[in-house]
Design a protein around this motif. Structure first.
Motif, short mmCIF file in Angstrom:
data_model
loop_
_atom_site.label_atom_id
_atom_site.label_comp_id
_atom_site.label_asym_id
_atom_site.label_seq_id
_atom_site.Cartn_x
_atom_site.Cartn_y
_atom_site.Cartn_z
N ALA A 57 0.78 -1.20 -0.11
CA ALA A 57 0.11 -0.12 -0.09
C ALA A 57 0.85 1.22 -0.10
O ALA A 57 0.62 2.19 -0.73
CB ALA A 57 -0.86 0.04 1.32
N LEU A 58 1.89 1.16 0.88
CA LEU A 58 2.68 2.52 0.99
C LEU A 58 3.31 2.72 -0.62
O LEU A 58 3.78 3.66 -0.85
CB LEU A 58 3.81 2.06 2.07
N VAL A 59 4.15 1.48 -1.19
CA VAL A 59 4.59 1.66 -2.36
C VAL A 59 3.76 2.24 -3.41
O VAL A 59 4.02 3.30 -4.20
CB VAL A 59 5.34 0.45 -2.77
N ALA A 60 2.50 1.48 -3.52
CA ALA A 60 1.47 2.13 -4.35
C ALA A 60 1.14 3.65 -4.39
O ALA A 60 1.02 4.48 -5.23
CB ALA A 60 0.21 1.23 -4.21
N GLY A 61 1.15 4.05 -3.05
CA GLY A 61 1.00 5.55 -2.68
C GLY A 61 1.98 6.32 -3.17
O GLY A 61 1.85 7.61 -3.82
N LEU A 62 3.25 5.86 -2.67
CA LEU A 62 4.28 6.69 -3.02
C LEU A 62 4.68 6.79 -4.53
O LEU A 62 5.21 8.04 -4.90
CB LEU A 62 5.38 6.34 -2.17
N ALA A 63 4.52 5.68 -5.13
CA ALA A 63 4.76 5.72 -6.57
C ALA A 63 4.05 6.92 -7.31
O ALA A 63 4.58 7.51 -8.19
CB ALA A 63 4.43 4.33 -7.15
N THR A 64 2.81 7.23 -7.01
CA THR A 64 2.09 8.25 -7.70
C THR A 64 2.66 9.51 -7.41
O THR A 64 2.70 10.39 -8.24
CB THR A 64 0.69 8.21 -7.42
N SER A 65 3.43 9.81 -6.32
CA SER A 65 3.95 11.14 -6.21
C SER A 65 5.25 11.14 -6.62
O SER A 65 5.80 12.31 -6.97
CB SER A 65 4.26 11.24 -4.53
N ALA A 66 6.20 10.00 -6.69
CA ALA A 66 7.55 10.17 -7.28
C ALA A 66 7.51 10.49 -8.60
O ALA A 66 8.72 11.48 -9.02
CB ALA A 66 8.10 8.75 -7.41
N PHE A 67 6.75 10.43 -9.47
CA PHE A 67 6.85 10.81 -10.87
C PHE A 67 6.07 12.09 -11.06
O PHE A 67 5.93 12.84 -12.18
CB PHE A 67 6.35 9.75 -11.81
N ALA A 68 5.25 12.93 -9.95
CA ALA A 68 4.63 14.16 -10.14
C ALA A 68 5.72 15.06 -10.37
O ALA A 68 6.63 15.22 -9.87
CB ALA A 68 3.97 14.27 -9.00
N ASN A 71 0.23 13.32 -6.08
CA ASN A 71 -0.94 12.31 -5.43
C ASN A 71 0.05 11.80 -4.36
O ASN A 71 0.70 10.91 -4.36
CB ASN A 71 -1.32 11.45 -6.25
N ASN A 72 -0.37 12.17 -2.97
CA ASN A 72 0.26 11.55 -1.92
C ASN A 72 -0.77 10.40 -1.26
O ASN A 72 -0.35 10.12 -0.14
CB ASN A 72 0.38 12.70 -0.64
N SER A 73 -1.76 10.18 -1.79
CA SER A 73 -2.50 9.30 -1.22
C SER A 73 -1.88 7.92 -0.87
O SER A 73 -1.46 7.59 -1.86
CB SER A 73 -4.06 9.26 -1.98
N ILE A 74 -2.39 7.15 0.10
CA ILE A 74 -1.88 5.74 0.09
C ILE A 74 -3.13 4.81 0.83
O ILE A 74 -4.02 5.21 1.47
CB ILE A 74 -1.00 5.83 1.56
N GLY A 75 -3.21 3.72 0.04
CA GLY A 75 -4.22 2.76 0.31
C GLY A 75 -4.22 2.30 2.02
O GLY A 75 -3.14 1.91 2.38
N GLY A 76 -5.22 2.27 2.54
CA GLY A 76 -5.39 1.85 3.90
C GLY A 76 -5.16 3.00 4.71
O GLY A 76 -5.40 2.89 6.07
N ALA A 77 -4.93 4.35 4.46
CA ALA A 77 -4.65 5.43 5.29
C ALA A 77 -5.92 5.68 5.83
O ALA A 77 -7.06 5.43 5.45
CB ALA A 77 -4.38 6.58 4.42
N LEU A 113 -2.89 19.23 -5.21
CA LEU A 113 -2.24 18.02 -4.25
C LEU A 113 -3.55 17.10 -4.01
O LEU A 113 -4.83 17.61 -3.55
CB LEU A 113 -1.79 18.65 -2.98
N ALA A 114 -3.35 16.02 -4.24
CA ALA A 114 -4.22 14.67 -3.85
C ALA A 114 -3.81 14.06 -2.54
O ALA A 114 -2.85 13.46 -2.58
CB ALA A 114 -4.77 14.05 -4.93
N ILE A 115 -4.74 13.65 -1.49
CA ILE A 115 -4.40 12.97 -0.53
C ILE A 115 -5.69 12.12 -0.03
O ILE A 115 -6.64 12.47 -0.37
CB ILE A 115 -4.09 13.92 0.77
N GLY A 116 -5.26 11.20 0.65
CA GLY A 116 -6.50 10.08 0.94
C GLY A 116 -5.91 8.85 1.09
O GLY A 116 -5.05 8.35 1.25
N ASP A 117 -7.23 8.00 1.05
CA ASP A 117 -7.06 6.58 1.08
C ASP A 117 -7.00 5.96 -0.38
O ASP A 117 -6.57 6.50 -1.37
CB ASP A 117 -7.98 6.02 2.00
#
Length: 228
Positions: free
Chosen positions: A9-20, A58-64, A27-31
């Motif tokens: 979940a953490l990797v999935a969330g951070l991956a969307t931010s890494a290429f922004a 996009n800083n959102s992370i699954g399970g947040a 900014l997008a945040i959430g679960d």
């Protein structure tokens, strides 16, 4: 197994931010609603970026969650408030609260948990504090609600009443605070139509992510003349 799920979940969330791009003003945040399809470039935030022709962080992370007490993983974004990083944001798109109800109290006797997130009048709690923090930074806020079940099997069907109550409170908050807009998804899924959900009947399909993104874009365009 729980640790492995968190890492994914953490990797999935951070991956969307890494290429922004670093010059993003949205900014997008959430679960997981916000993070889903992020690694394939088809998340809600990606739709917003494509439609407005500008980058979205996009800083959102699954399970947040809105309320999250573990310090290390909370600081890394499992607490949604910590995803609100400093920046010259014009808009903050956010969601959250569903995991607090589903995972936090099993959608059973959740009033105490819900009051901690947001009071019945929409004025107090962690959600109003988060929204007001984003707003006071100079950003306008779009708070996105959750998908509803299409009337076929889903493990979150039992949470419908609590979800409706949560979103009613968030809607009141949006009426109170200037430059805060609530996007309801309660009418998005036609009865019996499974195409708006993934195979788990919880997370959004590609079709749903695009449709939700379009609703967010509509709000931004209507309330930001520079982007009309």
């Amino acid at each position: 197994m729980k640790s492995f799920t968190f890492v994914i979940a953490l990797v999935a969330g951070l991956a969307t931010s890494a290429f922004a791009e670093s010059n993003a003003r949205i900014l997008a945040i959430g679960d997981s609603l916000m993070a889903w399809h992020g690694m394939t470039g088809r998340s809600i935030a990606h739709t917003v970026g494509r439609e407005l022709d500008e980058p979205v962080m996009n800083n959102s992370i699954g399970g947040a969650k809105i309320i999250y007490k573990l310090p290390f993983s909370g600081a890394m974004g499992m607490k949604i408030g910590n995803q609100l990083t400093k920046g010259d944001w014009d808009w903050v798109i956010m969601n959250g609260g569903g995991n607090d109800l589903w995972l936090g109290c099993g959608c059973n006797s959740c009033e105490k948990k819900m009051r901690k997130m947001i009071s019945p009048d929409g004025r107090r709690g962690e959600i109003p504090r988060l929204v007001d923090t984003a707003r006071k930074s100079g950003a306008k806020v779009v708070y996105v609600g959750y998908l509803r079940s299409p009337g076929v099997g889903s493990v979150i069907d039992a949470c419908r009443d609590e979800g409706d109550a949560l979103e009613d409170r968030i809607s009141k908050l949006a009426e109170i605070l200037p430059n805060v807009y609530f996007v309801s998804l309660a009418d998005l899924v036609p009865h019996g139509d499974r195409s708006y959900h993934g195979i788990d009947m919880i997370h959004p399909s590609l079709k749903a992510s695009d449709a939700i993104g379009q609703r967010v874009v509509k709000v931004i365009r209507e309330n930001d003349p520079a982007r009309q």
